[in-house]
Design an enzyme around this catalytic site. Structure first.
Site: not given
Length: 746
Positions: A459, A526
């Site tokens: 990430d 997301d």
């Protein structure tokens, strides 16, 4: 002695694309034609064509028509954007490069050469012999064109590179532009406009690709769509600051280009130092689908290849967030294995003091507070259940409240003595500092040595603001950071070649062909809300094939938008990518688990088609109705979907047309419902009489959603009929999807 290249003209052709390059006269090569395939030319024909392409001199311009080559130069009279901007302290700011050598596939070229796909290398010197320019132009077997440049300083004075952007010519009829915008939780939103005189410039200064990046910049004939119109496109394969541009000058020349966006003073070359630009990819095709297929062919040819048999994944983020509990997480693993999940990913919260997002980031040691015996109980149980184990990292970031930030505040990227403004309670760790790089690498490799980890979710949750190197008085460091990120990935992969790595960056903010040289999957967004994911998946495939796109089935209520959706819509959206589940399965009902199990089984049965076929996206429907699918390479099978979004208009939907099939073959078209039927379903007559679990049922009972598998016999149609005439569509409520399985007869 350098090879004489004054008579070099080259023709490269592959997969229906031709590139004609004029490298005569010692000037930097210029592309005379890039587009539809040309017949094989003779030397005389090529010479004539190159001469015939030179425009007449315009009123009140330089006497010789300027040629905007791969790297347009101001010295030629070109008044558009120069390809190279830089200087020796203000001197030598308009270099005049002269070609020294031209080689095709390693062989020097001194005359006309016609070839299939090939790698063209050009070496040139500036007029003062202070700079060497090495240009690479490659036509790949799938018809994708790419180019990059290397600039080397040959003298003692420092040369500062301000900008280096490569460009490709496009014809005057390409007057409509398409690129992308977006934001966190809603990436890759298309936007169109007109190419007018001047420059359409998209700059990204976020230090990563960005949720709002241009992604791919297209120019085409007015009204181009997925299946029609000529389209030219460029993509900058770089995960740091970058640019894309389209330019039209007043004399009518048009260019598409791109490159890295350099910060002031970021690249300063001493004697013998070089700067290498990222690859700029260029794709031509009839319609956006053909443009996309050229990108897909290239990505699918990479080594190591990504298999279409990708494991169904469970990611636990939206199930537990930071609430890590060994018993609950093992229970989730057991529930996941029972419904057919094949990979289990433990997300954020397993390390250091990371009980929320304000602390511990950067301390890559398993937290004894949460995992007193380490991750072994969970990892062992996951593997015993027959699943792979994956782990989340964010190696380029640190919370100010972390051991690493307290021990090494100088490792935080900053342009001055104080740190930049925080974002998500975190700062950027400078991997351009060798000690910081080694620190991160050491901790990741230690975990990979201790635990049998199959997969990393990598990430990157903030933009790089004022990303300077404190050890160099705050000099810009985005370029060095990007290269260090790539190098770290490659070091880890070289030591663990079976490890898969996903690029996640606040969702889909680092999606480009640069990062895809080092990773195996991207996280599209997301937001797993299927209403928004329909659009995001549709346009992410403009660059990436489905097997590279993380596509998960979420819980009934979206964690990012608050919308509620039926499982059939969530699953029917997610299967057109690398399927996963992001849901607290302990809260799911038996009915939901049974339906989810059937969807996963359907996906496993069909993933070799869903993830390896050619993507087809249909034009001609209302914006609230999306039709798309995948067709096998031999056109014997296909799976298509019709998704209704937002409203019932038009009601009912127009005829369903399907492109990409063999026009001379006959196909069986069957609607399929792996779980429940869509809400509000009213089937057209050609579907035939439905059965459920082998028994006849009344069509009216479908309107609320049947609980068992529903089978319709469907109908048989000629491929050309499906493409040109179409068949009646069913009526369904908004936010519902209908799947069709299509099989060639005989």
């Amino acid at each position: 002695m350098p090879t004489d290249s004054r008579d070099s003209i080259l023709q490269l052709t592959a997969a229906g694309v031709s590139v004609l390059i004029d490298a005569k006269g010692g000037q930097l090569p210029a592309i005379v034609h890039w587009g539809a395939g040309l017949p094989a030319l003779t030397a005389r024909q090529a010479e004539t064509l190159v001469g015939a392409s030179v425009p007449v001199t315009s009123s009140n311009t330089v006497d010789l028509p300027p040629r905007p080559g791969l790297l347009p130069g101001h010295h030629s009279g070109w008044t558009g954007r120069p390809g190279l901007r830089g200087s020796f302290g203000g001197i030598g700011w308009s270099p005049k490069f002269r070609t020294q050598t031209v080689a095709l596939n390693g062989t020097p070229v001194t005359a006309f050469t016609s070839s299939g796909p090939g790698l063209l290398e050009i070496s040139a010197l500036d007029d003062a012999d202070r700079l060497r320019l090495d240009l690479t132009l490659e036509l790949l077997p799938g018809g994708l064109l790419r180019s990059r440049a290397q600039l080397t300083n040959l003298c003692d004075e420092k040369y500062t590179v301000e900008d280096l952007a490569l460009s490709f010519p496009i014809p005057s009829e390409a007057t409509e532009l398409l690129d992308f915008a977006g934001n966190h939780n809603y990436e890759r939103i298309p936007q169109r406009g007109t190419l007018r005189t001047g420059t359409h410039l998209r700059e990204n200064r976020k230090g990563r690709t960005g949720a709002d990046s241009a992604y791919i910049l297209h120019a085409g004939t007015p009204g181009f769509g997925f299946g029609h119109g000529e389209v030219w496109a460029v993509h900058t394969a770089w995960s740091g600051n970058h640019q894309h541009y389209a330019e039209r000058v007043f004399t009518g020349e048009q260019l598409l280009g791109g490159g890295e966006l350099l910060l002031p003073g970021e690249i300063r070359l001493g004697r013998g130092d070089s700067y290498t630009s990222p690859w700029i990819y260029a794709s031509y095709g009839t319609g956006l689908d053909e443009v996309a297929h050229r990108f897909h062919t290239h990505v699918r040819s990479r080594s190591p290849q990504v298999s279409a048999e990708r494991p169904v994944t469970l990611n636990v983020w939206e199930a537990v967030y930071f609430g890590h509990d060994e018993d609950k997480l093992i229970d989730l693993a057991e529930r996941a294995a029972a419904i057919g999940v094949e990979r289990y990913v433990l997300d954020d919260g397993w390390f250091g003091s990371r009980r929320d997002d304000t602390s511990g980031l950067g301390d890559w040691v398993v937290s004894p507070d949460v995992w007193p015996t380490g991750l072994h109980p969970l990892v062992d149980r996951v593997h015993a259940l027959g699943m792979q184990f994956g782990l989340w990292f964010e190696p380029e970031m640190a919370n100010p409240d972390s051991d690493v930030a307290r021990a090494h505040p100088e490792w935080i990227m900053a342009a001055r003595t104080e740190w930049p403004v925080e974002s998500r309670h975190q700062q950027v760790l400078n991997l351009g500092i060798p000690e910081a790089y080694e620190h991160v690498k050491k901790h990741i490799l230690a975990l990979l040595a201790e635990y049998p980890i199959d997969y990393i979710k990598w990430d990157h949750n903030r933009d790089l603001i004022e990303a300077g190197n404190q050890l160099e008085a705050g000099r810009p460091g985005v370029h060095a950071q990007t290269l260090a990120f790539y190098a770290l990935l490659e070091e880890i992969r070289s030591l663990h070649p079976e490890l898969e790595i996903e690029s996640c960056s606040s969702g889909g903010a680092r999606v480009d062909l640069g990062v895809l040289e080092h990773t195996d999957r991207v996280w599209v967004s997301d937001s797993i809300d299927p209403h928004d994911r329909q659009t995001m998946l549709r346009w992410t495939t403009q660059l990436l094939p489905p097997e590279y796109m993380g596509s998960h089935i979420a819980s009934g209520r979206s964690h990012t938008t608050g919308r509620r959706h039926d499982l059939a819509f969530r699953a029917g959206t997610a299967i057109f990518g690398h399927l996963g589940v992001e849901w607290d399965l302990a809260t799911a009902s038996e009915e939901e688990l049974n339906s989810l199990r059937r969807w996963i089984a359907f996906y496993k049965q069909e993933r070799s088609l869903l993830l390896a076929g050619d993507v087809v996206r249909m034009d001609g429907h209302d914006s609230s109705i999306l039709v798309h699918g995948v067709v096998s390479r031999n056109r014997s099978r296909a799976i298509f979907a019709t998704a209704a979004l937002d409203s019932l208009y038009p009601d009912p939907a127009g005829r369903l047309k399907l492109r990409g099939l063999d026009p001379d073959a006959t196909y069986r078209v069957e609607p399929v419902f792996p779980g429940t039927t869509p809400s509000g379903l009213q089937p057209p007559a050609w579907w035939g009489q439905p059965t459920a679990a082998g028994q006849a049922i009344r069509p009216t009972s479908l309107r609320g959603g049947a609980q068992d598998d529903v089978i319709f016999p469907g109908g048989s149609f000629h491929g050309s009929v499906l493409a040109k005439v179409g068949v009646a569509s069913p009526r369904i409520h908004p936010d519902q999807v209908v799947l069709y399985r299509i099989t060639k007869i005989g």
